[in-house]
Every structure is written in C-alpha cells, then in structure tokens.
Design a protein around this motif. Structure first.
Motif, mmCIF file in Angstrom:
data_model
loop_
_atom_site.group_PDB
_atom_site.id
_atom_site.type_symbol
_atom_site.label_atom_id
_atom_site.label_comp_id
_atom_site.label_asym_id
_atom_site.label_seq_id
_atom_site.Cartn_x
_atom_site.Cartn_y
_atom_site.Cartn_z
ATOM 1 N N ARG A 58 0.981 -8.250 -0.867
ATOM 2 C CA ARG A 58 1.947 -7.199 -0.543
ATOM 3 C C ARG A 58 1.763 -6.023 -1.495
ATOM 4 N NH1 ARG A 58 6.156 -8.536 2.856
ATOM 5 N NH2 ARG A 58 6.377 -10.777 3.196
ATOM 6 N N SER A 60 3.822 -2.243 -2.138
ATOM 7 C CA SER A 60 4.952 -1.370 -1.781
ATOM 8 C C SER A 60 5.816 -1.994 -0.695
ATOM 9 C CB SER A 60 4.440 0.008 -1.338
ATOM 10 O OG SER A 60 3.699 0.597 -2.378
ATOM 11 N N ARG A 62 5.104 -4.019 1.769
ATOM 12 C CA ARG A 62 4.544 -4.397 3.065
ATOM 13 C C ARG A 62 3.310 -5.267 2.887
ATOM 14 N NH1 ARG A 62 0.204 -1.884 4.256
ATOM 15 N NH2 ARG A 62 -0.410 0.230 4.276
ATOM 16 N N ARG A 89 -0.168 -6.496 11.719
ATOM 17 C CA ARG A 89 1.078 -5.869 12.174
ATOM 18 C C ARG A 89 2.249 -6.851 12.245
ATOM 19 N NH1 ARG A 89 -0.622 -1.683 16.945
ATOM 20 N NH2 ARG A 89 -2.052 -0.504 15.648
ATOM 21 N N TRP A 91 2.873 -9.439 10.531
ATOM 22 C CA TRP A 91 3.300 -10.000 9.254
ATOM 23 C C TRP A 91 4.522 -9.289 8.713
ATOM 24 C CZ3 TRP A 91 1.962 -14.279 6.602
ATOM 25 C CH2 TRP A 91 0.882 -15.001 7.105
ATOM 26 N N ASP A 92 4.634 -7.999 8.891
ATOM 27 C CA ASP A 92 5.797 -7.276 8.362
ATOM 28 C C ASP A 92 7.053 -7.590 9.155
ATOM 29 O OD1 ASP A 92 4.830 -5.988 6.066
ATOM 30 O OD2 ASP A 92 3.783 -4.527 7.305
#
Length: 94
Positions: A58, A60, A62, A89, A91-92
C-alpha cells in the motif's frame, strides 16, 4: 529470506519502468528494492492473494501491488509481484 536460485516475475502492465524478470538472490533483491522505490510511503501488509498467504503493498492508503511467493527449504524461491493497476482495481474495494 531468498534462496540462491530465487526467481522473480513482475507484472507492471508497462506502467512502471522495471524489468519484468530477475534470477538469483542478489538480482531479485535489487529488483524488489528498485520497484519499492517507485512508491512513496510504501507499507507492507499480510494478505491472501489467490487463496494463498502473501503481501499487500500500500502507498498513500491505496493498494499498489500484491506479492505471492513459493517457499522451498524455508526460503522464497519463486516470487510474483503484480503492480499493474488494471489488475489491482478490485483490491481498493476490499
């Protein structure tokens, strides 16, 4: 710990200028450090990638990558890192 004969494959989708493969403990370690340098404030967290234990990267807040490894003899031999944004995409959203 990496085995002497460790192999690394990186899927960046062409978004990060790093080599996609490395062989040998020293080359693999150098490429991992080079890749990590592209992400400020990188944080590593344990996670499950494709149903197996792995590491979530990760930056920041994300997800910027996931790492999976096969261990042999107590050390990592085969490593895969995905930093391709198209493949990360979902994962966030987790």
């Amino acid at each position: 710990m990496l085995r002497r004969d460790a192999v690394l494959t990186i899927d960046s989708g062409g978004t990060i200028p790093v080599r996609p493969h490395a062989r040998g403990r020293n080359d693999v370690a150098r490429l991992i450090l080079e890749l990590m340098g592209h992400f400020p404030l990188l944080r590593l967290e344990p996670g499950h990638i494709n149903g197996r234990p792995g590491i979530v990267l990760r930056s920041s807040g994300r997800v910027v990558g996931v790492l999976n490894a096969v261990r042999r003899g107590g050390a990592a031999q085969e490593l895969w890192i995905v930093v391709n944004p198209e493949k990360l995409r979902h994962w966030d959203a987790l």
